[in-house]
Design an enzyme around this catalytic site. Structure first.
Site, PDB file in Angstrom:
ATOM      1  N   HIS A  65      -3.555 -21.301   4.643  1.00 19.15           N
ATOM      2  CA  HIS A  65      -3.536 -20.109   3.801  1.00 19.15           C
ATOM      3  C   HIS A  65      -2.487 -20.302   2.706  1.00 19.15           C
ATOM      4  O   HIS A  65      -1.440 -20.919   2.936  1.00 19.15           O
ATOM      5  CB  HIS A  65      -3.219 -18.868   4.627  1.00 19.15           C
ATOM      6  CG  HIS A  65      -4.335 -18.458   5.542  1.00 19.15           C
ATOM      7  ND1 HIS A  65      -4.390 -17.218   6.131  1.00 19.15           N
ATOM      8  CD2 HIS A  65      -5.444 -19.125   5.970  1.00 19.15           C
ATOM      9  CE1 HIS A  65      -5.477 -17.129   6.881  1.00 19.15           C
ATOM     10  NE2 HIS A  65      -6.127 -18.280   6.804  1.00 19.15           N
ATOM     11  N   CYS A  97      -3.286 -11.793   5.204  1.00 20.66           N
ATOM     12  CA  CYS A  97      -3.921 -11.396   6.457  1.00 20.66           C
ATOM     13  C   CYS A  97      -2.848 -10.951   7.460  1.00 20.66           C
ATOM     14  O   CYS A  97      -1.645 -11.061   7.203  1.00 20.66           O
ATOM     15  CB  CYS A  97      -4.752 -12.541   7.024  1.00 20.66           C
ATOM     16  SG  CYS A  97      -3.759 -13.925   7.647  1.00 20.66           S
ATOM     17  N   CYS A 100      -0.440 -13.850   8.546  1.00 21.09           N
ATOM     18  CA  CYS A 100       0.443 -14.236   7.438  1.00 21.09           C
ATOM     19  C   CYS A 100       1.476 -13.151   7.161  1.00 21.09           C
ATOM     20  O   CYS A 100       2.644 -13.444   6.880  1.00 21.09           O
ATOM     21  CB  CYS A 100      -0.377 -14.513   6.179  1.00 21.09           C
ATOM     22  SG  CYS A 100      -1.252 -16.092   6.174  1.00 21.09           S
ATOM     23  N   HIS A 257      -6.869  12.928 -13.965  1.00 19.83           N
ATOM     24  CA  HIS A 257      -6.170  14.006 -13.278  1.00 19.83           C
ATOM     25  C   HIS A 257      -6.043  13.716 -11.791  1.00 19.83           C
ATOM     26  O   HIS A 257      -6.870  13.019 -11.195  1.00 19.83           O
ATOM     27  CB  HIS A 257      -6.899  15.331 -13.499  1.00 19.83           C
ATOM     28  CG  HIS A 257      -6.742  15.881 -14.881  1.00 19.83           C
ATOM     29  ND1 HIS A 257      -7.106  17.160 -15.230  1.00 19.83           N
ATOM     30  CD2 HIS A 257      -6.239  15.324 -16.018  1.00 19.83           C
ATOM     31  CE1 HIS A 257      -6.846  17.377 -16.507  1.00 19.83           C
ATOM     32  NE2 HIS A 257      -6.321  16.273 -17.010  1.00 19.83           N
ATOM     33  N   GLU A 259      -6.514  15.554  -9.161  1.00 17.69           N
ATOM     34  CA  GLU A 259      -7.611  16.010  -8.313  1.00 17.69           C
ATOM     35  C   GLU A 259      -8.779  15.026  -8.327  1.00 17.69           C
ATOM     36  O   GLU A 259      -9.419  14.792  -7.292  1.00 17.69           O
ATOM     37  CB  GLU A 259      -8.090  17.397  -8.765  1.00 17.69           C
ATOM     38  CG  GLU A 259      -7.041  18.488  -8.635  1.00 17.69           C
ATOM     39  CD  GLU A 259      -6.144  18.610  -9.860  1.00 17.69           C
ATOM     40  OE1 GLU A 259      -5.440  19.626  -9.981  1.00 17.69           O
ATOM     41  OE2 GLU A 259      -6.150  17.681 -10.708  1.00 17.69           O
ATOM     42  N   CYS A 288      -7.385  22.382 -13.206  1.00 16.19           N
ATOM     43  CA  CYS A 288      -7.941  22.804 -14.484  1.00 16.19           C
ATOM     44  C   CYS A 288      -9.435  23.105 -14.303  1.00 16.19           C
ATOM     45  O   CYS A 288     -10.001  22.905 -13.224  1.00 16.19           O
ATOM     46  CB  CYS A 288      -7.730  21.727 -15.540  1.00 16.19           C
ATOM     47  SG  CYS A 288      -8.745  20.232 -15.286  1.00 16.19           S
ATOM     48  N   CYS A 291     -11.566  19.896 -13.269  1.00 15.44           N
ATOM     49  CA  CYS A 291     -11.272  19.442 -11.904  1.00 15.44           C
ATOM     50  C   CYS A 291     -11.797  20.437 -10.876  1.00 15.44           C
ATOM     51  O   CYS A 291     -12.317  20.043  -9.826  1.00 15.44           O
ATOM     52  CB  CYS A 291      -9.773  19.229 -11.721  1.00 15.44           C
ATOM     53  SG  CYS A 291      -9.131  17.787 -12.604  1.00 15.44           S
TER      54      CYS A 291
END
Length: 384
Positions: A65, A97, A100, A257, A259, A288, A291
């Protein structure tokens, strides 16, 4: 036969970078891990001493790796510079992983003169509890040196393009949805690492004065409960906070935004369609109009999810914003103003308070009562 990619290289081709560092959260057939690294001595504005790339296969033996290849190289090089303190930065296509991750934590614990910052394009097996625990162990700070892990944003992709790609002086061209994918991964990593909000950030943004200036960000804290036999079971792994992404933040031209960022991440929770859930949001501003409309659509299309919103303040309670709140309430959302109880709960749950109790500011209860009256009038379509 031993896997190839043993030695580091200095640069990669443009298509290789775009294909392997593509940051869509769920992605298949990307089995090669690319690790771009920079090593420099600690101190401001120090140039990197070395910057190259290791590669490795996801499913090969651990020693092949790229993370292990790096530490094999670095350990030999480190013996010649034992007294020096170093800052190591990784830009990696997949987060390490589980094995690792644990080995990286062990290495850093044994060599406190090395700090490691890891920028990841994608999260590997982010839904696995064992992997989540390994990441938390790697990034915790309280019992010794650990790594800092972040999601690559536009600035990091641009840096890698300039530093590690045969760019031929061409500018980095972000792919579609790069900002959206970044936000999703940023939220998911925050859930895994259980990030907490700084106390000044909370008290500044959630202060419920009736008229405030300079509060242009929206913070949204959330938690999820599963409903079972008239009881609520809190899902600890589905708890966190986020804020809106302002235009030009992290190099992204468009904002989003809070949301909408929140709605983006819910599908990745894989909530059981045969279970009932309650999602509670604590927001510094009420939604708003746009949203509120999107949140209303979400709960209308997801009957197994109920939504409860506690807002510290009412955002532009004139015209379309009032209409948006009424639409959201009509769709089934519970909308209320935060009181002392909700502020204290958020402080205890989402803030890095270091054991300090919540201290209410002057006028908290009076402001909550006044805002509650205004919200009732809005939802009853009575204006002010």
């Amino acid at each position: 036969m031993k896997p190839h990619f043993r030695n580091p290289v200095e640069r990669m081709y443009q298509d290789t970078f775009s294909d392997n560092f593509y940051n869509r959260p769920i992605l298949s057939r990307r089995n090669t891990v690319w690790l771009c690294y920079e090593v420099k001595t600690k101190g401001p504005s120090r140039p990197p001493l070395d910057a190259k790339i290791f590669r490795g296969q996801v499913y090969s033996k651990l020693k092949y790796h790229p993370e292990m290849r790096f530490f094999h190289w670095f350990s030999k090089w480190r013996k010649l510079h034992r007294d020096q303190e170093y800052e190591v930065t990784w830009y990696i296509s997949w987060s390490p992983c589980t094995k690792c991750t644990r080995d990286v934590a062990t290495f850093l614990a044994e060599d406190p003169k090395v700090t490691l910052t890891i920028f990841v394009a994608r999260l590997y097996y982010f839904w696995d509890p064992d992997y989540q625990e390994a990441l938390r162990s790697l990034c915790q700070k309280r019992d010794g040196p650990r790594a800092t892990m972040k999601i690559m944003n536009y600035d990091e992709f641009q840096h890698c393009w300039s530093k590690f790609v045969y760019s031929q002086r061409e500018l980095f061209e972000p792919w579609n949805n790069l900002p959206k994918y970044y936000i999703l991964l940023h939220i998911m990593l925050g859930e895994i690492l259980r990030h907490s909000m700084d106390p000044p950030t909370f008290t500044s943004n959630f202060n419920n004065e009736l008229w405030v200036r300079g509060r242009h960000e929206t913070y949204l804290c959330y938690e999820v409960e599963r409903l079972h036999n008239d009881t609520r079971v809190l899902l600890n792994q589905r708890r966190g906070f986020l804020c809106n992404q302002a235009p030009h933040k992290h190099g992204f031209l468009e904002g989003r935004h809070a949301e909408l960022c929140f709605l983006d991440v819910i599908p990745f929770w894989k909530l059981d369609l045969h279970q009932d859930y309650r999602v509670t949001c604590f927001t510094s501003w009420s939604p708003c109009f746009s949203c509120a409309q999107e949140m209303a659509k979400f709960i209308s299309n997801n009957k197994h999810v109920s939504l409860c919103i506690f807002a510290a303040r009412i955002y532009d309670d004139q015209g379309r914003c009032q209409e948006g709140l009424r639409t959201l309430a009509k769709a089934g959302a519970e909308i209320s103003i935060m009181t002392y109880s909700e502020f204290k709960h958020c402080w205890d749950t989402f803030v890095d308070h270091q054991g300090c109790p919540f201290q209410p500011w002057d006028g908290l209860e009076e402001h909550s009562q006044a805002l509650s009256g205004r919200l009732r009038a809005i939802l009853q379509n009575q204006g002010n």
